[in-house]
Structures are given as structure tokens and as C-alpha cells.
Design a protein around this motif. Sequence first.
Motif, PDB file in Angstrom:
ATOM      1  N   ASN A  37       0.812  -1.218   0.000  1.00  0.00           N
ATOM      2  CA  ASN A  37       0.000   0.000   0.000  1.00  0.00           C
ATOM      3  C   ASN A  37       0.845   1.268   0.000  1.00  0.00           C
ATOM      4  O   ASN A  37       0.840   2.060   0.947  1.00  0.00           O
ATOM      5  CB  ASN A  37      -0.975  -0.004   1.176  1.00  0.00           C
ATOM      6  N   GLY A  38       1.560   1.442  -1.077  1.00  0.00           N
ATOM      7  CA  GLY A  38       2.383   2.637  -1.249  1.00  0.00           C
ATOM      8  C   GLY A  38       2.289   3.157  -2.666  1.00  0.00           C
ATOM      9  O   GLY A  38       1.844   2.462  -3.587  1.00  0.00           O
ATOM     10  N   GLY A  39       2.736   4.397  -2.863  1.00  0.00           N
ATOM     11  CA  GLY A  39       2.604   5.066  -4.149  1.00  0.00           C
ATOM     12  C   GLY A  39       3.717   4.734  -5.126  1.00  0.00           C
ATOM     13  O   GLY A  39       4.529   5.597  -5.460  1.00  0.00           O
ATOM     14  N   LEU A  40       3.752   3.511  -5.600  1.00  0.00           N
ATOM     15  CA  LEU A  40       4.782   3.086  -6.549  1.00  0.00           C
ATOM     16  C   LEU A  40       4.703   3.868  -7.853  1.00  0.00           C
ATOM     17  O   LEU A  40       5.719   4.118  -8.494  1.00  0.00           O
ATOM     18  CB  LEU A  40       4.634   1.593  -6.847  1.00  0.00           C
ATOM     19  N   PHE A  41       3.489   4.244  -8.256  1.00  0.00           N
ATOM     20  CA  PHE A  41       3.277   4.923  -9.533  1.00  0.00           C
ATOM     21  C   PHE A  41       2.490   6.213  -9.281  1.00  0.00           C
ATOM     22  O   PHE A  41       1.337   6.180  -8.861  1.00  0.00           O
ATOM     23  CB  PHE A  41       2.498   4.022 -10.502  1.00  0.00           C
ATOM     24  N   THR A  42       3.118   7.337  -9.584  1.00  0.00           N
ATOM     25  CA  THR A  42       2.475   8.626  -9.277  1.00  0.00           C
ATOM     26  C   THR A  42       1.266   8.898 -10.164  1.00  0.00           C
ATOM     27  O   THR A  42       0.393   9.674  -9.786  1.00  0.00           O
ATOM     28  CB  THR A  42       3.474   9.775  -9.434  1.00  0.00           C
ATOM     29  N   ASP A  43       1.200   8.252 -11.335  1.00  0.00           N
ATOM     30  CA  ASP A  43       0.087   8.542 -12.247  1.00  0.00           C
ATOM     31  C   ASP A  43      -1.247   8.014 -11.731  1.00  0.00           C
ATOM     32  O   ASP A  43      -2.309   8.478 -12.172  1.00  0.00           O
ATOM     33  CB  ASP A  43       0.376   7.990 -13.648  1.00  0.00           C
ATOM     34  N   VAL A  44      -1.215   7.063 -10.783  1.00  0.00           N
ATOM     35  CA  VAL A  44      -2.480   6.555 -10.238  1.00  0.00           C
ATOM     36  C   VAL A  44      -2.607   6.793  -8.726  1.00  0.00           C
ATOM     37  O   VAL A  44      -3.628   6.472  -8.126  1.00  0.00           O
ATOM     38  CB  VAL A  44      -2.677   5.044 -10.530  1.00  0.00           C
ATOM     39  N   TYR A  45      -1.565   7.362  -8.115  1.00  0.00           N
ATOM     40  CA  TYR A  45      -1.617   7.639  -6.672  1.00  0.00           C
ATOM     41  C   TYR A  45      -2.629   8.747  -6.405  1.00  0.00           C
ATOM     42  O   TYR A  45      -2.696   9.732  -7.139  1.00  0.00           O
ATOM     43  CB  TYR A  45      -0.237   8.056  -6.169  1.00  0.00           C
ATOM     44  N   LYS A  46      -3.426   8.577  -5.350  1.00  0.00           N
ATOM     45  CA  LYS A  46      -4.475   9.548  -5.016  1.00  0.00           C
ATOM     46  C   LYS A  46      -4.252  10.095  -3.609  1.00  0.00           C
ATOM     47  O   LYS A  46      -4.743   9.535  -2.619  1.00  0.00           O
ATOM     48  CB  LYS A  46      -5.856   8.884  -5.118  1.00  0.00           C
ATOM     49  N   PRO A  47      -3.506  11.197  -3.488  1.00  0.00           N
ATOM     50  CA  PRO A  47      -3.216  11.760  -2.166  1.00  0.00           C
ATOM     51  C   PRO A  47      -4.457  12.326  -1.503  1.00  0.00           C
ATOM     52  O   PRO A  47      -5.406  12.769  -2.167  1.00  0.00           O
ATOM     53  CB  PRO A  47      -2.202  12.860  -2.458  1.00  0.00           C
ATOM     54  N   ARG A  48      -4.445  12.337  -0.168  1.00  0.00           N
ATOM     55  CA  ARG A  48      -5.538  12.904   0.607  1.00  0.00           C
ATOM     56  C   ARG A  48      -5.511  14.427   0.521  1.00  0.00           C
ATOM     57  O   ARG A  48      -4.466  15.030   0.286  1.00  0.00           O
ATOM     58  CB  ARG A  48      -5.424  12.479   2.069  1.00  0.00           C
TER      59      ARG A  48
ATOM     60  N   ASN B 254      -5.931   5.640  -1.503  1.00  0.00           N
ATOM     61  CA  ASN B 254      -4.651   6.182  -1.984  1.00  0.00           C
ATOM     62  C   ASN B 254      -3.922   5.215  -2.902  1.00  0.00           C
ATOM     63  O   ASN B 254      -3.509   5.564  -4.004  1.00  0.00           O
ATOM     64  CB  ASN B 254      -3.724   6.508  -0.801  1.00  0.00           C
ATOM     65  N   SER B 255      -3.712   4.003  -2.396  1.00  0.00           N
ATOM     66  CA  SER B 255      -2.828   3.045  -3.088  1.00  0.00           C
ATOM     67  C   SER B 255      -3.391   1.636  -3.050  1.00  0.00           C
ATOM     68  O   SER B 255      -2.651   0.677  -2.852  1.00  0.00           O
ATOM     69  CB  SER B 255      -1.432   3.064  -2.427  1.00  0.00           C
ATOM     70  N   GLY B 256      -4.684   1.518  -3.237  1.00  0.00           N
ATOM     71  CA  GLY B 256      -5.344   0.218  -3.121  1.00  0.00           C
ATOM     72  C   GLY B 256      -5.390  -0.559  -4.423  1.00  0.00           C
ATOM     73  O   GLY B 256      -4.388  -0.716  -5.113  1.00  0.00           O
ATOM     74  N   ARG B 257      -6.570  -1.052  -4.770  1.00  0.00           N
ATOM     75  CA  ARG B 257      -6.708  -1.930  -5.926  1.00  0.00           C
ATOM     76  C   ARG B 257      -6.204  -1.268  -7.212  1.00  0.00           C
ATOM     77  O   ARG B 257      -5.592  -1.934  -8.062  1.00  0.00           O
ATOM     78  CB  ARG B 257      -8.182  -2.347  -6.100  1.00  0.00           C
ATOM     79  N   HIS B 258      -6.430   0.030  -7.361  1.00  0.00           N
ATOM     80  CA  HIS B 258      -5.973   0.719  -8.568  1.00  0.00           C
ATOM     81  C   HIS B 258      -4.444   0.691  -8.683  1.00  0.00           C
ATOM     82  O   HIS B 258      -3.907   0.586  -9.784  1.00  0.00           O
ATOM     83  CB  HIS B 258      -6.492   2.167  -8.594  1.00  0.00           C
ATOM     84  N   MET B 259      -3.736   0.769  -7.529  1.00  0.00           N
ATOM     85  CA  MET B 259      -2.275   0.693  -7.548  1.00  0.00           C
ATOM     86  C   MET B 259      -1.823  -0.730  -7.882  1.00  0.00           C
ATOM     87  O   MET B 259      -0.862  -0.930  -8.643  1.00  0.00           O
ATOM     88  CB  MET B 259      -1.703   1.122  -6.198  1.00  0.00           C
TER      89      MET B 259
ATOM     90  N   ASN C 279      -3.469  -2.886  -9.679  1.00  0.00           N
ATOM     91  CA  ASN C 279      -3.715  -3.111 -11.107  1.00  0.00           C
ATOM     92  C   ASN C 279      -2.622  -2.467 -11.961  1.00  0.00           C
ATOM     93  O   ASN C 279      -2.202  -3.036 -12.976  1.00  0.00           O
ATOM     94  CB  ASN C 279      -5.084  -2.546 -11.495  1.00  0.00           C
ATOM     95  N   ARG C 280      -2.181  -1.292 -11.558  1.00  0.00           N
ATOM     96  CA  ARG C 280      -1.092  -0.615 -12.276  1.00  0.00           C
ATOM     97  C   ARG C 280       0.209  -1.416 -12.143  1.00  0.00           C
ATOM     98  O   ARG C 280       0.983  -1.525 -13.091  1.00  0.00           O
ATOM     99  CB  ARG C 280      -0.918   0.790 -11.699  1.00  0.00           C
ATOM    100  N   PHE C 281       0.432  -1.985 -10.962  1.00  0.00           N
ATOM    101  CA  PHE C 281       1.600  -2.827 -10.707  1.00  0.00           C
ATOM    102  C   PHE C 281       1.576  -4.036 -11.645  1.00  0.00           C
ATOM    103  O   PHE C 281       2.588  -4.374 -12.280  1.00  0.00           O
ATOM    104  CB  PHE C 281       1.588  -3.268  -9.247  1.00  0.00           C
ATOM    105  N   LEU C 282       0.426  -4.695 -11.748  1.00  0.00           N
ATOM    106  CA  LEU C 282       0.299  -5.885 -12.599  1.00  0.00           C
ATOM    107  C   LEU C 282       0.494  -5.556 -14.073  1.00  0.00           C
ATOM    108  O   LEU C 282       1.044  -6.360 -14.836  1.00  0.00           O
ATOM    109  CB  LEU C 282      -1.071  -6.529 -12.387  1.00  0.00           C
ATOM    110  N   LYS C 283       0.054  -4.370 -14.468  1.00  0.00           N
ATOM    111  CA  LYS C 283       0.227  -3.944 -15.855  1.00  0.00           C
ATOM    112  C   LYS C 283       1.701  -3.737 -16.180  1.00  0.00           C
ATOM    113  O   LYS C 283       2.168  -4.092 -17.267  1.00  0.00           O
ATOM    114  CB  LYS C 283      -0.552  -2.645 -16.089  1.00  0.00           C
ATOM    115  N   SER C 284       2.449  -3.170 -15.213  1.00  0.00           N
ATOM    116  CA  SER C 284       3.869  -2.891 -15.437  1.00  0.00           C
ATOM    117  C   SER C 284       4.747  -4.118 -15.229  1.00  0.00           C
ATOM    118  O   SER C 284       5.768  -4.279 -15.904  1.00  0.00           O
ATOM    119  CB  SER C 284       4.336  -1.768 -14.503  1.00  0.00           C
ATOM    120  N   PHE C 285       4.344  -4.962 -14.270  1.00  0.00           N
ATOM    121  CA  PHE C 285       5.158  -6.128 -13.919  1.00  0.00           C
ATOM    122  C   PHE C 285       4.279  -7.381 -13.869  1.00  0.00           C
ATOM    123  O   PHE C 285       3.990  -7.908 -12.797  1.00  0.00           O
ATOM    124  CB  PHE C 285       5.854  -5.906 -12.572  1.00  0.00           C
TER     125      PHE C 285
END
Length: 301
Positions: free
Chosen positions: A135-146, A245-250, A252-258
Amino acid sequence: MNFYNPELNEFEQSGKYLNFQGHSIFYRTLGEGENLFLLHGYPFNSFDWNLVIPKLSKNRKIILLDFLGMGFSDKPKNHKYTFEEYAEIVNAVAKHLKIKEADILAHDLAVSVVQEMLASSEKNLFNIRSVAFMNGGLFTDVYKPRLIQRLLSQTPNVIGKFLSKKMSRKSVEVSLFRVFGANTQPDSHWLGIFWEILNYKEGKSIAYLIGRMVFDKVRYQKRWIGAMSDTTIPFCYICGPADPNSGRHMANRFLKSFPTKPVYFLSELIGHWPQIESPEEVSSKYYQFKKDLEHSNETRK
């Protein structure tokens, strides 16, 4: 300083302090076996891991530390906090403890610290065996800060400084409620702990300085993601899916990249602080990651 909460007193008194470039850095070790760094996020400290330690320290040596500006470590006010410096701190603790190799489980902001460590691997003073990002912001394009992060850290320094000092306990709690899962909200006990840790050594007054690191990440992205693509160190993503912030959308982005790297999803309603919300699941998924690695290594032989 004595904390109101006895658990914090015990936790702090069981640790030690390391001098890092004139600043005091808190660290603690528990258990025996293979080394495992548990690296915390923003804005609290290594006490975040308190509920998973009993499980993970049964057959491992756990190494905890508080990053400069957070927790029990020093909190200099006129200081430029950077990912490079945080990576140096992890290495300084490893050197002090004579650690030659270790696994890493990193949460939230520490995810980016480890990305920096992968990108500057020649500077590491120990061998990283594996990395579990959580649960961290590996990819800034999908990270959603509070919103509170934006107000503290994307405004001019003078405004960020003013807001940090004026930030109320209620505003911090509201922000936390929004990122924890609906059924795993922090109770009064945890809220009290968070507030004490945030205020220790006047830490609340510099929250905006560390928060700015979140928005600095954009300029590191190409280098960090390239390092993740190139590294031979195995890594995975452990995901509390309900984290805004860094849940399922992060994940999914991780799986797309790796696509060849594993993602371990926790229960659907677990949010941003899985190690507090569902420590048993975090321990279980981490052990599953290590077991899958062993199986993969045996298959290659």
C-alpha cells in the motif's frame, strides 16, 4: 519523555538510538533468524508494525527504525528531507548492526525509499534478498493523495508550516478514517497513539516538510520504475484493496507494469494500514510470498 500510552513507553524503551549525521535515529531489533526490515510510512513510525511483530519475529530477526522527522527519531525543523537520505538511514542501521543481507517489507512512504535503494543499489551496504511493497505510491500517475496532504505539502512553505502547526487532532482523525477500511476503523486507543507519535518532539510542526516528499516523487519515477524492471531482486505487492490512496488501482497498475510479479490481495474491505487493520492477513501473505519464492527457486534448479 514518558508517553501517556504504556505500549509506546515499552516500545521506545526497548529500542536504541543511532547517531546519523548529528541526528538521533531510533531503531529496534526483535527475534532471531533471517533479517527482515519493516519500514514504516508517513506520518507516524515503526510502532505501526506492532501487531505483526509477534508473527513475523518467530523465525526472523526483525529490524525496525524511525525515519528522520518521524516517530522517536529527531525532527529537525530546517531540513530538506529526501528519499536519498532515508535510503542512507536504512543502510546506516544495517551497517551499525553488521547486517550483510536482509529482506524488506515496506509500507506507504517507505515503498518509495526502497525504490530509491533499488535505483542506487551500488550504494547499499547490504544485500537485499527480497522486497514486499505494501500500500504505497509506486506509480504517481495513479496515486491519489488525501486533501490534507495536498494542503500541507502543495502550498507555499509558509502556508504548509502554518497549517501543520494549526492541524487539530480532529482533522488528523478524519483523514485517517477516510483511508482505513469501513469495518477496520482505528479505535480511540490507536487514535491516541497516532496523536502522541505525531506530536512527539514537535513532529506535527514539520509534517508538511516530509509530506512534500510525496509530491517530489514525479521526478524520480522514470528512474525508479526502470530500476524495478532491471533488478534481479524478487518483489511483490501486498494490497489492502479498499485503500483510496494506493489500493486496488495501484495493484492493477503494478500488474500492468510487472505482469510476472505477484500481487497478494487482502480482504476486500482492508484499507491503507493493513498491518493494523488485519495483521494476521499481512503476516500470512508475507509468508506466502516467501514460500512462493522458495518454490520458484527450487523449480529453477
